[in-house]
Design an enzyme around this catalytic site. Structure first.
Site, PDB file in Angstrom:
ATOM      1  N   SER A 281       5.343  -9.346   4.502  1.00 10.06           N
ATOM      2  CA  SER A 281       5.529 -10.216   3.361  1.00 10.06           C
ATOM      3  C   SER A 281       4.478 -11.324   3.284  1.00 10.06           C
ATOM      4  CB  SER A 281       6.954 -10.786   3.431  1.00 10.06           C
ATOM      5  OG  SER A 281       7.366 -11.305   2.215  1.00 10.06           O
ATOM      6  N   ASP A 292      -9.736  -9.341   1.803  1.00  9.64           N
ATOM      7  CA  ASP A 292     -10.430  -9.055   0.537  1.00  9.64           C
ATOM      8  C   ASP A 292     -11.546 -10.043   0.261  1.00  9.64           C
ATOM      9  OD1 ASP A 292      -8.797  -6.928   0.150  1.00  9.64           O
ATOM     10  OD2 ASP A 292      -7.828  -7.667  -1.675  1.00  9.64           O
ATOM     11  N   LYS A 306       5.717  -4.900   3.021  1.00  8.72           N
ATOM     12  CA  LYS A 306       6.642  -5.467   2.032  1.00  8.72           C
ATOM     13  C   LYS A 306       5.838  -6.201   0.966  1.00  8.72           C
ATOM     14  CE  LYS A 306      10.439  -8.719   1.386  1.00  8.72           C
ATOM     15  NZ  LYS A 306       9.688  -9.634   0.498  1.00  8.72           N
TER      16      LYS A 306
END
Length: 445
Positions: A281, A292, A306
């Site tokens: 999460s 990224d 999740k």
């Protein structure tokens, strides 16, 4: 003309929906009245309504639910306070209590409980079939009191009998240490003020050294998540600019974006983020953003997967709904739902003697989990066709070298190499993307 034609069609469609809703509510009331009139024992209206609401929400996905007085108080404790217990994050699977992750340094962690273990008995009482909150309530209690757990670990023939002593579990999310001139920051949960405490820990590292460290390791292993805003704030500590995460609801235009602000608390130094199957999460938001944006190397094993956001909707001062309202996406548009964050460098925890025999437990194993809309199967990505020869060592061989935590050891060596190679480290400091806007607080647990 088109608009005039569309209006009665829309009205007709709404009337159909309302008629269907009335029919379903009438069916519900019929069941309600039958239970009230004929169940073998008297049942209060409150109990029936609470049960109906709970059943409605648990039929949606594993993370939506009705928070009664006790559950709502527990949620507030997890994000803001402290409690007496064992420090285990658990879920319910087919009527059994399954461990998502133990919190580092707690009784559950020290007893050797691992992600994927099943707790079948508490103080000799079989808890299979209990409600999750009942099982959690039994594990919690006054600090200093003892509790006996029966733990079943897939891959082991015999259950483990563990005697633990409850402690005051303080929701203090950050610990720090200096290892080999590297600042090691362990974040165990994304509770309130997590980012603030992480920044303070970084300052403490620098003060203890009298200068900046060679680099940083952010340890998110077995961190089950927490507050979405804190995940954004933690990511922002390491980023100068660019998007951190976006969340998208059921409607096409229901998109909210979070972006970084100028100021890298790590001073541009190399950063490694450690993750494992218990990193879920909010942990995946941080790992995905730094991956990224090319700000950190992600190391360890594929995370939990999740990729949904839950909003807590108060119904009263003591009850609430926890409702899945959005999916989140990393800056490149990836959803981690089911697939998780795949590390840049896969490093198994071979210092754990049960590593090879213990099954991996992730979001995709939960019943009624949300499906990844991109339908990407990441299992092939986890296959390492050219493993590091060191990964073939046994736990005994690793510990004979004085290595207690192989993943951390590997990360420390990597940070040192990056610190000694400025050109490699510079490649980790690229961060791109337009500035975004802030959004309301959500929970992402």
């Amino acid at each position: 003309m088109g608009l005039l034609i569309a209006v009665p069609m829309t009205t007709s469609a709404m009337a159909t929906v309302e008629s269907q809703t009335r029919n379903e509510l009438a069916r519900f009331m019929g069941v309600f009245q039958q239970v009230k009139a004929n169940y073998v024992e008297p049942v209060s209206d409150d109990a029936l309504i609470d049960g109906a609401i709970s059943g409605m929400l648990t039929s949606l996905d594993p993370h939506s639910g009705y928070l009664d007085v006790r559950d709502f108080a527990n949620l507030r404790t997890q994000t803001d306070g402290e409690y007496g217990g064992l420090g285990l994050s658990v879920t319910m699977e087919d009527g059994a209590v399954k461990v998502i992750a133990p919190m580092a340094g707690t009784p559950g962690d020290r007893a050797g409980i691992k992600a994927g273990d099943y707790i079948t008995h508490i103080d000799g009482v079989l808890i299979v079939g209990f409600e999750l909150d009942e099982a959690v309530e039994k594990m919690r209690g006054r600090p200093g009191t003892d509790v006996r757990l029966t733990v079943v670990r897939p891959g082991r023939d015999e259950p483990m009998q563990l005697n633990l002593t409850r402690e005051e579990i303080q929701v203090r999310p950050v610990t720090w240490e200096v290892r080999d001139n590297v600042g090691v920051l362990t974040l165990s949960t994304f509770s309130a003020r997590a980012a603030e405490e992480l920044r303070s820990a970084m300052v403490s590292v620098e003060r203890s050294l009298g200068r900046r460290p060679a680099g940083w390791i952010l340890d998110l292993r077995s961190n089950p998540g927490g507050l979405l805003d804190e995940a954004v704030n933690v990511s922002d500590l390491f980023l100068e600019r660019g998007e951190i995460v976006s969340q998208r609801g059921r409607r096409a235009g229901d998109v909210e974006r979070y972006s970084a602000h100028a100021g890298d608390a790590a001073g541009g130094l190399p950063v490694i983020v450690l993750i494992d199957a218990g990193s879920a999460s909010a942990s995946e938001i941080v790992a995905g953003a730094l991956q990224d944006q090319h700000r950190a190397l992600i190391m360890g094993e594929t995370s939990f997967g999740k990729g949904s956001v839950q909003t807590v909707v108060p119904l009263s001062d003591t009850t609430a709904l926890r409702l899945t309202t959005a999916r989140y996406y990393t800056p490149s548009g990836r959803s981690v739902q089911e697939g998780g964050i795949v590390p840049d460098i896969r490093v198994p925890q071979i210092s754990d003697p049960d590593y090879r025999s213990r099954p991996v437990f992730r979001e995709a194993d939960l019943r009624r989990h949300l499906v990844n809309e991109t339908a990407i199967d990441n299992r092939a990505v986890e296959e390492d066709t050219n493993p590091d020869p060191r990964f073939s060592q046994t736990a005994e061989q690793v510990r004979a070298q004085g290595i207690e935590d192989f993943q951390l050891h590997y990360a420390l060596q990597t940070v040192t190499r990056l610190a000694n190679n400025p050109r490699l480290a510079a490649g980790m400091r690229r961060s791109a993307g337009p500035a975004g806007r802030g959004t309301p607080v959500r929970t992402n647990r």
